[in-house]
Write a protein that holds these residues in place. Structure first.
Motif, short mmCIF file in Angstrom:
data_model
loop_
_atom_site.label_atom_id
_atom_site.label_comp_id
_atom_site.label_asym_id
_atom_site.label_seq_id
_atom_site.Cartn_x
_atom_site.Cartn_y
_atom_site.Cartn_z
N PHE B 164 0.83 -1.20 0.00
CA PHE B 164 0.00 0.00 0.00
C PHE B 164 0.87 1.26 0.00
O PHE B 164 0.67 2.17 -0.80
N ILE B 171 2.37 6.41 -7.53
CA ILE B 171 1.41 7.45 -7.90
C ILE B 171 2.12 8.80 -8.04
O ILE B 171 1.92 9.53 -9.01
N LEU B 175 2.44 11.04 -11.37
CA LEU B 175 1.89 12.40 -11.36
C LEU B 175 2.94 13.42 -11.82
O LEU B 175 2.66 14.27 -12.67
N ILE B 178 3.50 13.13 -15.61
CA ILE B 178 2.40 13.66 -16.42
C ILE B 178 2.45 15.18 -16.45
O ILE B 178 2.37 15.80 -17.52
N VAL B 179 2.61 15.78 -15.27
CA VAL B 179 2.62 17.24 -15.22
C VAL B 179 3.83 17.79 -15.98
O VAL B 179 3.72 18.78 -16.70
N HIS B 182 3.16 17.65 -19.69
CA HIS B 182 2.15 18.61 -20.12
C HIS B 182 2.63 20.05 -20.05
O HIS B 182 2.31 20.84 -20.92
N ILE B 209 -1.42 6.14 -12.41
CA ILE B 209 -2.31 6.95 -11.58
C ILE B 209 -3.72 6.40 -11.58
O ILE B 209 -4.47 6.61 -10.64
N LEU B 210 -4.12 5.67 -12.64
CA LEU B 210 -5.48 5.13 -12.65
C LEU B 210 -5.55 3.77 -11.97
O LEU B 210 -6.57 3.41 -11.41
N PRO B 213 -4.26 3.31 -7.32
CA PRO B 213 -5.20 3.51 -6.21
C PRO B 213 -6.13 2.32 -6.02
O PRO B 213 -6.58 2.06 -4.90
N VAL B 214 -6.44 1.59 -7.09
CA VAL B 214 -7.37 0.48 -6.96
C VAL B 214 -6.72 -0.67 -6.20
O VAL B 214 -7.34 -1.29 -5.34
N ILE B 217 -6.67 0.36 -2.48
CA ILE B 217 -7.89 0.14 -1.71
C ILE B 217 -8.13 -1.36 -1.52
O ILE B 217 -8.60 -1.80 -0.48
N PHE B 250 -7.95 -5.69 -11.74
CA PHE B 250 -8.20 -4.42 -12.42
C PHE B 250 -6.94 -3.56 -12.38
O PHE B 250 -6.67 -2.80 -13.31
#
Lengths: 204, 539
Positions: B164, B171, B175, B178-179, B182, B209-210, B213-214, B217, B250
């Protein structure tokens, strides 16, 4: 400076996307079991305290307003406006957690906490236990996000009191505001899904 | 490129000295080095577990380990290799080092978050190690419920928390990338002038990032079930263990693309450099990365063909899984087309390129076997699956990682290594790898199940071959440790552009100065503009 604000804002939005996916996993668990065990869900929902839930919804909506006002004060360069609104936000956030504490205590009293002490005399007990598992997980993780948010606001408050923000630099206020609003929005979904379900379907 | 070669300035390695200057650095290149050192250690740890597994399987009886110990060893092999080596390897080391340079910027968008992500990574590793010393974990790296949530008496909760925590590092890195892509690209560096490695890392970051998190959790739900007796996956409380598999895969199926997409990005760079040609079908290769990232999220159900999933759901997942072969093949054909009639020279990166393409093709094609529902029911949980995912994840991801390390080593350290050593290592890895994992396809087809520490004697020949291959593979992996370390001490100084390659990273000195570029960068040409071809300076 412009590039920094854009980068930080985009960074927070991307982070919030990860948060949506994080809560999304739990919502998916909720949806699946609700479809499988609708009666247990209605009965479980009837055991929740709608008054306290509604009170907390109101508290959080007010805190979103004060947060937005804090960002606005930062934009127009009002230091006292920032400080007052940030303090109000922190107070409202804390009120939310205190109310939550009383709600949780009530559940412990009535043996509605999953585990060995769960009140097995309830109808559909195993599935009600599942409902309360999801209730505690969703609201617990949400409360943890509130604690993080309050911590964040305390940092921003200290920075604001030292006059770190001006109308040309207020990125941290704006970015942490985004986080605060996100946590509020999650609650806006949780309240009807968990508390109002039983009242709406009106069973028992 | 508008930037002049040979501008001087203190290199990032020489800048301030001392341990504190490294542990508190905000320089993306130094953070890449911190990652390099830590994941090399984890790779060694994971490899030792693998060696123990192969030693145990050299004989049909379980004479080296008992079944409980064996379960713990293969679990740790999986957990360490996947979460602490394969997932961070290329993005955290090569991505951190190269992405800002390839975007023509001085650093990532959030340098402090970048450092934080390394500390989170180490914290996650320490928590997971605590689980090892606390008796180990015996669930397999997939933590399948209800075994992991109710039955297992090992340190599942601690290991799950370790995973975890490590997820946050993933993540934050995604992040940051990506930033940066961009918002921080140099003037003139449009999306379609970006190197394909940047496209691949960008697509990987989207998956990170997608997806992460799954899984976060999911393992949190397992931990809560164990610690607080909540009952999401426990049938006695109304829960469903298969739900865990849906949530877990997933993320964990896309996670395969977190491992392989960056390796594909490395390959695109290497193929262009060794053939000295513009990559054939640049935009197809770029978009195929995004296509793989998107499709990766739609195929998790192929892990559930033998669960309670309906046959229609299985059919849909089977078809979508086969679709992943399309963008993968687009890349492979485009690399081949790039090399065709290119001025290919046999330098050490070329060896890794060819090795990667061979292994990845076998891994990809056997994936189609497993995507076919009827065949998968025969092959589920056999060594065929083990061989398939090792071909993709070891044959693909590690070959890509090692190829990239060899290609950019002179840039990262400013030193040249032994070409002969590098070629020998590439050949040993290729041969050892095939010897290790090809017999496992046969074993799996004959029905040898995975996760067993003993097997009937008639399978011994193939198992001995596999274990022997693992020793060759081990030598192939150890070799770079020697000649790369030697190059740091005695290696010749590397020129700015030893391969005669194109790209912003080759326009600055080796090793680069702390802020990468002396002046602001302006880009005025497409990526891989190899006309006329440059000379090669490697001795």
């Amino acid at each position: 400076m412009e590039q920094q604000l854009e980068a930080s804002t985009l960074g927070m939005w991307v982070f919030l996307v990860t948060e949506v996916m994080f809560f999304g996993g739990m919502f998916m668990v909720y949806i699946l079991y609700r479809v499988l065990y609708p009666e247990a869900w209605v009965m479980g929902s009837n055991h929740l305290n709608v008054t306290l839930g509604a009170l907390n919804t109101g508290v959080l909506i007010c805190s979103s307003l004060t947060m937005a006002l804090a960002v606005r004060s930062a934009q127009i360069g009002s230091r006292s406006g920032q400080v007052v609104n940030l303090i109000l936000t922190i107070v409202l956030g804390s009120v939310f957690l205190i109310v939550k504490y009383f709600e949780y205590a009530e559940k412990f009293e009535h043996h509605l906490v999953p585990g060995p002490h769960f009140d097995m005399s309830l109808p559909e007990a195993p599935h009600q236990q599942l409902f309360f598992s999801i209730y505690f997980m969703l609201t617990g993780v949400h409360a943890a996000h509130m604690v993080v948010g309050i911590g964040l606001m305390l940092v921003i408050l200290t920075m604001a009191m030292r006059g770190r923000f001006s109308s040309s630099y207020y990125t941290p206020v704006e970015v942490s505001g985004l986080y605060w609003h996100f946590v509020d929005i999650v609650w806006i979904f949780l309240f009807p899904l968990l508390y109002l379900l039983g009242a709406h379907l009106g069973a028992h | 490129m508008s930037h002049a070669i040979g501008t001087t300035g203190t290199s990032y390695l020489d800048a301030p000295h001392g341990l504190a200057s490294w542990l508190l650095t905000k320089d993306h290149k130094r953070i890449a080095m911190l990652y390099l050192i830590s994941i090399t250690i984890f790779f060694a740890v994971g490899a030792m577990f693998a060696a123990t597994i192969r030693a145990e399987l050299a004989t049909p009886q379980g004479d080296l380990l008992d079944s409980d110990m064996y379960n713990k060893i293969f679990t740790l092999h999986g957990v360490v290799m996947i979460f602490f080596f394969l997932i961070p390897s290329i993005p955290a080391v090569l991505g951190n080092f190269l992405l800002p340079i390839m975007c023509g910027t001085k650093d990532l968008a959030f340098p402090r978050i970048n450092l934080l992500s390394w500390y989170i990574f180490i914290a996650g590793a320490i928590i997971t190690l605590a689980a090892v010393f606390n008796g180990g974990v015996d669930t397999g790296w997939t933590f399948y419920t209800p075994y992991s949530s109710i039955a297992s008496e090992s340190s599942v909760t601690v290991a799950a928390l370790g995973v975890f925590v490590t997820g946050f590092s993933s993540i934050l890195t995604g992040l940051n990338f990506i930033v940066t892509v961009h918002r921080m690209r140099a003037p003139g560096l449009t999306w379609f002038r970006l190197p394909l490695f940047v496209w691949a890392i960008y697509a990987t970051s989207l998956v990170m990032i997608l997806g992460t998190p799954v899984v976060a959790i999911t393992v949190l739900l397992v931990a809560a079930e164990r610690a607080l007796h909540l009952g999401f996956f426990d049938p006695t409380r109304g829960g469903d263990p298969v739900l865990f598999q849906h949530l877990f895969w997933f993320y964990s199926h896309p996670a395969v693309y977190i491992m392989i997409l960056p390796a594909m990005g490395v390959m695109s760079e290497l193929v262009a450099a060794v053939s000295r040609k513009q990559v054939f079908g640049y935009s197809f290769v770029a978009f195929s990365s995004l296509a793989i990232a998107v499709l990766g999220f739609l195929v998790w159900g192929h892990h559930l063909f033998v669960s309670s999933q309906s046959i229609y759901a299985g059919l849909v997942f089977s078809i979508i899984t086969m679709l992943v072969a399309v963008p993968s093949a687009v890349k492979t054909f485009n690399w081949t087309a790039t090399m065709y009639k290119g001025s290919v020279t046999w330098e050490s990166p070329t060896y890794w390129v060819v090795g990667f393409m061979g292994l990845f093709t076998i891994g990809g094609l056997t994936g189609l076997f497993l995507a076919t529902m009827g065949l998968d029911i025969h092959l589920t949980d056999t060594y065929f699956v083990v061989a398939h995912f090792h071909y993709i994840m070891v044959g693909g991801a590690i070959m890509g990682y090692l190829g990239g390390m060899h290609f950019w080593w002179p840039k990262m350290t400013g030193r040249l290594y032994s070409e002969a050593g590098a070629k020998a290592s590439a050949i040993l890895v290729f041969v050892g790898f095939n010897l290790t994992f090809f017999p496992q396809f046969l074993l799996g087809y004959m029905g040898m199940p995975r996760r067993y520490h003993a097997y009937p004697p008639e399978w011994q020949v193939l198992n001995v071959l596999s274990s022997a291959g693992a020793s060759v593979l081990a030598i192939g992996y150890l070799l770079p440790a020697f000649y790369l370390t030697y190059s740091l001490i005695k290696g010749a100084k590397a020129p700015a552009n030893p391969w005669g390659a194109k790209g912003l990273e080759w326009t600055i000195p080796s090793p680069p100065p702390t802020f990468n570029f002396e002046d602001d960068v302006v880009v005025d040409e497409p990526a891989y503009n190899y006309k006329p071809a440059r000379e090669v300076h490697v001795g």
